[in-house]
Design a protein around this motif. Structure first.
Motif, PDB file in Angstrom:
ATOM      1  N   GLU A   6       0.836  -1.197   0.000  1.00  0.00           N
ATOM      2  CA  GLU A   6       0.000   0.000   0.000  1.00  0.00           C
ATOM      3  C   GLU A   6       0.872   1.247   0.000  1.00  0.00           C
ATOM      4  N   SER A   7       0.314   2.330  -0.520  1.00  0.00           N
ATOM      5  CA  SER A   7       0.998   3.621  -0.482  1.00  0.00           C
ATOM      6  C   SER A   7      -0.039   4.725  -0.540  1.00  0.00           C
ATOM      7  N   GLY A   8       0.398   5.949  -0.235  1.00  0.00           N
ATOM      8  CA  GLY A   8      -0.483   7.098  -0.373  1.00  0.00           C
ATOM      9  C   GLY A   8      -1.016   7.664   0.922  1.00  0.00           C
ATOM     10  N   GLY A   9      -0.746   7.011   2.030  1.00  0.00           N
ATOM     11  CA  GLY A   9      -1.223   7.542   3.300  1.00  0.00           C
ATOM     12  C   GLY A   9      -0.477   8.804   3.695  1.00  0.00           C
ATOM     13  N   GLY A  10      -0.954   9.459   4.769  1.00  0.00           N
ATOM     14  CA  GLY A  10      -0.291  10.660   5.228  1.00  0.00           C
ATOM     15  C   GLY A  10      -1.169  11.461   6.154  1.00  0.00           C
ATOM     16  N   LEU A  11      -0.745  12.685   6.398  1.00  0.00           N
ATOM     17  CA  LEU A  11      -1.474  13.604   7.266  1.00  0.00           C
ATOM     18  C   LEU A  11      -2.253  14.588   6.401  1.00  0.00           C
ATOM     19  N   VAL A  12      -3.516  14.756   6.707  1.00  0.00           N
ATOM     20  CA  VAL A  12      -4.362  15.666   5.947  1.00  0.00           C
ATOM     21  C   VAL A  12      -5.312  16.369   6.908  1.00  0.00           C
ATOM     22  N   GLN A  13      -5.697  17.567   6.563  1.00  0.00           N
ATOM     23  CA  GLN A  13      -6.634  18.318   7.398  1.00  0.00           C
ATOM     24  C   GLN A  13      -8.066  17.849   7.153  1.00  0.00           C
ATOM     25  N   PRO A  14      -8.942  18.042   8.118  1.00  0.00           N
ATOM     26  CA  PRO A  14     -10.360  17.704   7.911  1.00  0.00           C
ATOM     27  C   PRO A  14     -10.906  18.393   6.666  1.00  0.00           C
ATOM     28  N   GLY A  15     -11.666  17.641   5.897  1.00  0.00           N
ATOM     29  CA  GLY A  15     -12.187  18.149   4.637  1.00  0.00           C
ATOM     30  C   GLY A  15     -11.274  17.901   3.460  1.00  0.00           C
ATOM     31  N   GLY A  16     -10.067  17.430   3.719  1.00  0.00           N
ATOM     32  CA  GLY A  16      -9.101  17.192   2.662  1.00  0.00           C
ATOM     33  C   GLY A  16      -9.285  15.853   1.974  1.00  0.00           C
ATOM     34  N   SER A  17      -8.364  15.550   1.054  1.00  0.00           N
ATOM     35  CA  SER A  17      -8.455  14.335   0.247  1.00  0.00           C
ATOM     36  C   SER A  17      -7.129  13.587   0.223  1.00  0.00           C
ATOM     37  N   LEU A  18      -7.219  12.294   0.032  1.00  0.00           N
ATOM     38  CA  LEU A  18      -6.058  11.439  -0.171  1.00  0.00           C
ATOM     39  C   LEU A  18      -6.435  10.349  -1.154  1.00  0.00           C
ATOM     40  N   ILE A  99      -7.028 -14.330  -4.072  1.00  0.00           N
ATOM     41  CA  ILE A  99      -6.685 -15.097  -5.268  1.00  0.00           C
ATOM     42  C   ILE A  99      -6.914 -16.568  -4.972  1.00  0.00           C
ATOM     43  N   ARG A 100      -7.769 -17.186  -5.738  1.00  0.00           N
ATOM     44  CA  ARG A 100      -8.077 -18.616  -5.584  1.00  0.00           C
ATOM     45  C   ARG A 100      -8.435 -18.955  -4.142  1.00  0.00           C
ATOM     46  N   GLY A 101      -9.209 -18.108  -3.515  1.00  0.00           N
ATOM     47  CA  GLY A 101      -9.682 -18.373  -2.169  1.00  0.00           C
ATOM     48  C   GLY A 101      -8.701 -18.042  -1.064  1.00  0.00           C
ATOM     49  N   HIS A 102      -7.531 -17.561  -1.421  1.00  0.00           N
ATOM     50  CA  HIS A 102      -6.522 -17.199  -0.423  1.00  0.00           C
ATOM     51  C   HIS A 102      -6.444 -15.679  -0.308  1.00  0.00           C
ATOM     52  N   ASP A 103      -6.340 -15.191   0.915  1.00  0.00           N
ATOM     53  CA  ASP A 103      -6.237 -13.761   1.159  1.00  0.00           C
ATOM     54  C   ASP A 103      -4.803 -13.362   1.464  1.00  0.00           C
ATOM     55  N   PHE A 104      -4.382 -12.271   0.848  1.00  0.00           N
ATOM     56  CA  PHE A 104      -3.040 -11.728   1.065  1.00  0.00           C
ATOM     57  C   PHE A 104      -3.188 -10.279   1.512  1.00  0.00           C
ATOM     58  N   TRP A 105      -2.493  -9.940   2.587  1.00  0.00           N
ATOM     59  CA  TRP A 105      -2.610  -8.600   3.170  1.00  0.00           C
ATOM     60  C   TRP A 105      -1.321  -7.816   3.001  1.00  0.00           C
ATOM     61  N   GLY A 106      -1.485  -6.505   2.897  1.00  0.00           N
ATOM     62  CA  GLY A 106      -0.341  -5.619   2.927  1.00  0.00           C
ATOM     63  C   GLY A 106      -0.009  -5.216   4.353  1.00  0.00           C
ATOM     64  N   GLN A 107       1.033  -4.409   4.496  1.00  0.00           N
ATOM     65  CA  GLN A 107       1.487  -3.980   5.821  1.00  0.00           C
ATOM     66  C   GLN A 107       0.684  -2.796   6.351  1.00  0.00           C
ATOM     67  N   GLY A 108      -0.044  -2.133   5.490  1.00  0.00           N
ATOM     68  CA  GLY A 108      -0.858  -1.009   5.913  1.00  0.00           C
ATOM     69  C   GLY A 108      -0.191   0.335   5.672  1.00  0.00           C
ATOM     70  N   THR A 109      -1.020   1.346   5.556  1.00  0.00           N
ATOM     71  CA  THR A 109      -0.538   2.715   5.412  1.00  0.00           C
ATOM     72  C   THR A 109      -1.352   3.616   6.343  1.00  0.00           C
ATOM     73  N   GLN A 110      -0.656   4.487   7.064  1.00  0.00           N
ATOM     74  CA  GLN A 110      -1.315   5.312   8.066  1.00  0.00           C
ATOM     75  C   GLN A 110      -1.982   6.522   7.418  1.00  0.00           C
ATOM     76  N   VAL A 111      -3.237   6.744   7.789  1.00  0.00           N
ATOM     77  CA  VAL A 111      -3.960   7.951   7.395  1.00  0.00           C
ATOM     78  C   VAL A 111      -4.323   8.701   8.667  1.00  0.00           C
ATOM     79  N   THR A 112      -3.903   9.948   8.745  1.00  0.00           N
ATOM     80  CA  THR A 112      -4.199  10.771   9.914  1.00  0.00           C
ATOM     81  C   THR A 112      -4.906  12.031   9.450  1.00  0.00           C
ATOM     82  N   VAL A 113      -6.086  12.278  10.015  1.00  0.00           N
ATOM     83  CA  VAL A 113      -6.864  13.453   9.665  1.00  0.00           C
ATOM     84  C   VAL A 113      -6.897  14.357  10.893  1.00  0.00           C
ATOM     85  N   SER A 114      -6.204  15.487  10.795  1.00  0.00           N
ATOM     86  CA  SER A 114      -6.069  16.362  11.955  1.00  0.00           C
ATOM     87  C   SER A 114      -5.672  17.749  11.506  1.00  0.00           C
ATOM     88  N   ARG A 115      -6.004  18.740  12.348  1.00  0.00           N
ATOM     89  CA  ARG A 115      -5.594  20.119  12.038  1.00  0.00           C
ATOM     90  C   ARG A 115      -4.139  20.324  12.439  1.00  0.00           C
TER      91      ARG A 115
END
Length: 115
Positions: A6-18, A99-115
């Protein structure tokens, strides 16, 4: 073994976009479904959005039309466009690939919404 990143996480203000991205390594088998989940501290992991067969989509009730999930089959990549973010959306966002009934997970990406 399928690698999921995964990628694209980060810090954003309320009302913002990611826009989050999830890329799965190439395999000889097709991806059946992909999904975004999130987990906030002290809470259980919850479905944010899912996509099956590259087209059928579903969303968690809390999304309320703010997020859009999409998939680029040629790139084995899934996206989550998040608009009008709220502090309650703060969490680690995980990608799951089935895939073929097996689930593969990523490590995760942090999303923080704060002023």
């Amino acid at each position: 073994q399928v690698q999921v990143v995964e990628s694209g996480g980060g810090l954003v203000q309320p009302g913002g976009s990611l826009k989050l991205s999830c890329e799965a390594s190439k395999t000889i088998y097709p991806i059946h479904a992909m999904g975004w989940y999130r987990q906030a501290p002290g809470k259980e992991r919850a479905l944010v959005a899912g996509i099956i067969g590259g087209r059928a989509t579903n969303y968690g009730d809390f999304v309320k039309g703010r997020f859009t999930i999409s998939q680029d089959n040629a790139k084995n990549t899934m996206y989550l466009e998040m608009n009008n973010l709220e502090p309650e959306d703060t969490a680690v966002y995980y990608c799951k690939v089935r895939i073929r009934g097996h689930d593969f997970w990523g490590q995760g990406t942090q999303v923080t919404v704060s002023r």
